[in-house]
Design a protein around this motif. Structure first.
Motif, PDB file in Angstrom:
ATOM      1  N   PRO A   1       0.808  -1.221   0.000  1.00 11.50           N
ATOM      2  CA  PRO A   1       0.000   0.000   0.000  1.00 11.50           C
ATOM      3  C   PRO A   1       0.841   1.272   0.000  1.00 11.50           C
ATOM      4  CG  PRO A   1      -0.823  -1.562   1.637  1.00 11.50           C
ATOM      5  CD  PRO A   1       0.499  -2.083   1.162  1.00 11.50           C
ATOM      6  N   ALA A   2       0.284   2.298  -0.632  1.00  8.61           N
ATOM      7  CA  ALA A   2       0.747   3.680  -0.490  1.00  8.61           C
ATOM      8  C   ALA A   2      -0.448   4.433   0.080  1.00  8.61           C
ATOM      9  CB  ALA A   2       1.180   4.254  -1.829  1.00  8.61           C
ATOM     10  N   PRO A   3      -0.536   4.556   1.390  1.00  7.88           N
ATOM     11  CA  PRO A   3      -1.788   4.960   2.033  1.00  7.88           C
ATOM     12  C   PRO A   3      -2.376   6.278   1.549  1.00  7.88           C
ATOM     13  CG  PRO A   3      -0.268   4.083   3.658  1.00  7.88           C
ATOM     14  CD  PRO A   3       0.503   4.211   2.378  1.00  7.88           C
TER      15      PRO A   3
ATOM     16  N   THR B   1       9.078   3.265   9.770  1.00  4.59           N
ATOM     17  CA  THR B   1       9.208   1.808   9.806  1.00  4.59           C
ATOM     18  C   THR B   1       7.953   1.141  10.351  1.00  4.59           C
ATOM     19  OG1 THR B   1      11.614   1.880   9.992  1.00  4.59           O
ATOM     20  CG2 THR B   1      10.520  -0.103  10.804  1.00  4.59           C
ATOM     21  N   ALA B   2       7.389   1.664  11.416  1.00  6.60           N
ATOM     22  CA  ALA B   2       6.174   1.062  11.977  1.00  6.60           C
ATOM     23  C   ALA B   2       5.027   1.125  10.974  1.00  6.60           C
ATOM     24  CB  ALA B   2       5.796   1.759  13.278  1.00  6.60           C
ATOM     25  N   ALA B   3       4.899   2.258  10.300  1.00  3.31           N
ATOM     26  CA  ALA B   3       3.840   2.397   9.297  1.00  3.31           C
ATOM     27  C   ALA B   3       4.076   1.440   8.131  1.00  3.31           C
ATOM     28  CB  ALA B   3       3.773   3.837   8.802  1.00  3.31           C
ATOM     29  N   PHE B   4       5.334   1.300   7.707  1.00  4.67           N
ATOM     30  CA  PHE B   4       5.624   0.350   6.635  1.00  4.67           C
ATOM     31  C   PHE B   4       5.228  -1.063   7.035  1.00  4.67           C
ATOM     32  CE2 PHE B   4       8.523  -2.988   5.206  1.00  4.67           C
ATOM     33  CZ  PHE B   4       8.128  -3.051   3.869  1.00  4.67           C
ATOM     34  N   ARG B   5       5.576  -1.455   8.247  1.00  2.00           N
ATOM     35  CA  ARG B   5       5.245  -2.812   8.679  1.00  2.00           C
ATOM     36  C   ARG B   5       3.749  -3.027   8.721  1.00  2.00           C
ATOM     37  NH1 ARG B   5       9.838  -4.758  13.092  1.00  2.00           N
ATOM     38  NH2 ARG B   5      11.635  -4.261  11.754  1.00  2.00           N
TER      39      ARG B   5
ATOM     40  N   GLU C   1       1.751  -5.800   6.429  1.00  2.00           N
ATOM     41  CA  GLU C   1       0.804  -6.779   6.956  1.00  2.00           C
ATOM     42  C   GLU C   1      -0.520  -6.735   6.191  1.00  2.00           C
ATOM     43  OE1 GLU C   1       1.409  -9.121   9.009  1.00  2.00           O
ATOM     44  OE2 GLU C   1       3.369  -8.491   9.764  1.00  2.00           O
ATOM     45  N   THR C   2      -0.928  -5.534   5.781  1.00  2.00           N
ATOM     46  CA  THR C   2      -2.134  -5.429   4.944  1.00  2.00           C
ATOM     47  C   THR C   2      -1.932  -6.150   3.626  1.00  2.00           C
ATOM     48  OG1 THR C   2      -2.743  -3.304   5.941  1.00  2.00           O
ATOM     49  CG2 THR C   2      -3.688  -3.815   3.787  1.00  2.00           C
TER      50      THR C   2
ATOM     51  N   HIS D   1      -5.518 -14.172   0.653  1.00  2.00           N
ATOM     52  CA  HIS D   1      -6.801 -14.466   0.010  1.00  2.00           C
ATOM     53  C   HIS D   1      -6.687 -14.509  -1.519  1.00  2.00           C
ATOM     54  CE1 HIS D   1      -9.417 -14.130   3.601  1.00  2.00           C
ATOM     55  NE2 HIS D   1      -8.479 -13.298   4.024  1.00  2.00           N
ATOM     56  N   LEU D   2      -5.785 -13.703  -2.075  1.00  2.00           N
ATOM     57  CA  LEU D   2      -5.723 -13.542  -3.535  1.00  2.00           C
ATOM     58  C   LEU D   2      -4.604 -14.344  -4.183  1.00  2.00           C
ATOM     59  CD1 LEU D   2      -6.311  -9.674  -3.708  1.00  2.00           C
ATOM     60  CD2 LEU D   2      -8.010 -11.521  -3.704  1.00  2.00           C
ATOM     61  N   ARG D   3      -3.634 -14.796  -3.418  1.00  2.00           N
ATOM     62  CA  ARG D   3      -2.541 -15.641  -3.894  1.00  2.00           C
ATOM     63  C   ARG D   3      -1.770 -15.037  -5.070  1.00  2.00           C
ATOM     64  NH1 ARG D   3      -1.759 -18.665   0.485  1.00  2.00           N
ATOM     65  NH2 ARG D   3      -3.689 -19.712   1.143  1.00  2.00           N
ATOM     66  N   PRO D   4      -1.284 -13.822  -4.963  1.00  4.24           N
ATOM     67  CA  PRO D   4      -0.473 -13.272  -6.055  1.00  4.24           C
ATOM     68  C   PRO D   4       0.882 -13.970  -6.109  1.00  4.24           C
ATOM     69  CG  PRO D   4      -0.351 -11.826  -4.161  1.00  4.24           C
ATOM     70  CD  PRO D   4      -1.362 -12.890  -3.811  1.00  4.24           C
TER      71      PRO D   4
END
Length: 252
Positions: A62-64, A80-84, A88-89, A96-99
């Motif tokens: 993501p790029a929020p 770093t915390a935001a990246f982690r 996780e997202t 679910h999507l198995r890319p």
């Protein structure tokens, strides 16, 4: 011919996102990629893939705040915390999507601190998801000024330093042309590191069927070299998407 995929963030935008899967399938694609899938519920995306039988080749982390210019977090000091959290997202969606791959977006950053942050985050990510293929991609500074990764030699050095088996190159032929002026030369030097390819015309980033990049020759070379990954059309259609798909016809 290679296995072609449709980038549903840029193609078939005449339709709402969830309707683009069926449009891609009817057009002859057997795989798709999604740059930013997070605005859609993951269950809806999973149903769209299952209903069409399409395979998901790639998603980005993501790029929020994309609308405000954010282009990822992995190289941003102090984030770093935001990246982690965002990683996780991505893993939740991937479960679910198995890319095949997750592209770890570096973000807009420069300097030694950004480099150290990026290495730390990539090491953590590769260890957090050892069974998930992760990719990094240089993006040309004309289209995305300030993006941390903007050179193939830079990417190669990072891959060598981290040396994680699940981390590799995402090779965008359009960006390679814009960065080096010699896409075939860039592929010859760095192609062995690539697990996923994206294509667009050198001029205007439109359909990969004309212009300075000889895509028929490139596709033939990929066949000769035994490349088994996907080749995704990541381009801005010059008109209706369906009117510009001749470039895939020989491979479906």
């Amino acid at each position: 011919m290679p296995k072609f995929a449709a980038n549903l963030t840029l193609l078939f935008t005449e339709l709402p996102l969830l309707e683009r899967f069926d449009a891609a399938h009817r057009a002859g694609f057997r795989a798709v990629e999604l740059l930013i899938p997070y605005d859609a519920p993951v269950d809806d995306l999973a149903h769209a893939l299952r209903d069409t039988g399409l395979h998901l080749a790639l998603i980005n982390t993501p790029a929020p705040d994309w609308a405000a210019g954010q282009r990822g977090l992995a190289a941003l000091p102090g984030q770093t915390a935001a990246f982690r959290d965002t990683f996780e997202t991505a893993l939740h969606y991937a479960a679910h999507l198995r890319p095949d791959h997750i592209h770890v977006m570096a973000g807009l950053a420069v300097g030694p601190e950004a480099h150290a942050t990026y290495l730390q985050n990539l090491r953590w990510a590769s260890q957090r998801a050892p069974d998930q293929s992760l990719l990094i991609e240089p993006i040309n500074p004309h289209d995305m000024p300030g993006f941390f990764l903007n050179d193939f030699a830079q990417v190669a050095a990072i891959l060598d330093e981290i040396a994680a088996p699940n981390l590799a190159l995402q090779f965008d032929a359009y960006h390679a042309h814009r960065i080096t002026g010699d896409m075939p030369g860039a592929w010859a030097k760095y192609g062995p590191r690539a697990r996923h390819i994206q294509v667009a015309s050198a001029e205007g980033r439109h359909e990969p069927n004309r212009g300075a990049i000889d895509y028929p020759a490139f596709f033939a070379l990929l066949d000769a070299q035994g490349y088994t990954g996907h080749v995704a059309g990541e381009y801005v259609p010059s008109a209706r998407t369906e009117d510009g798909l001749d470039w895939i016809k020989a491979g479906v």
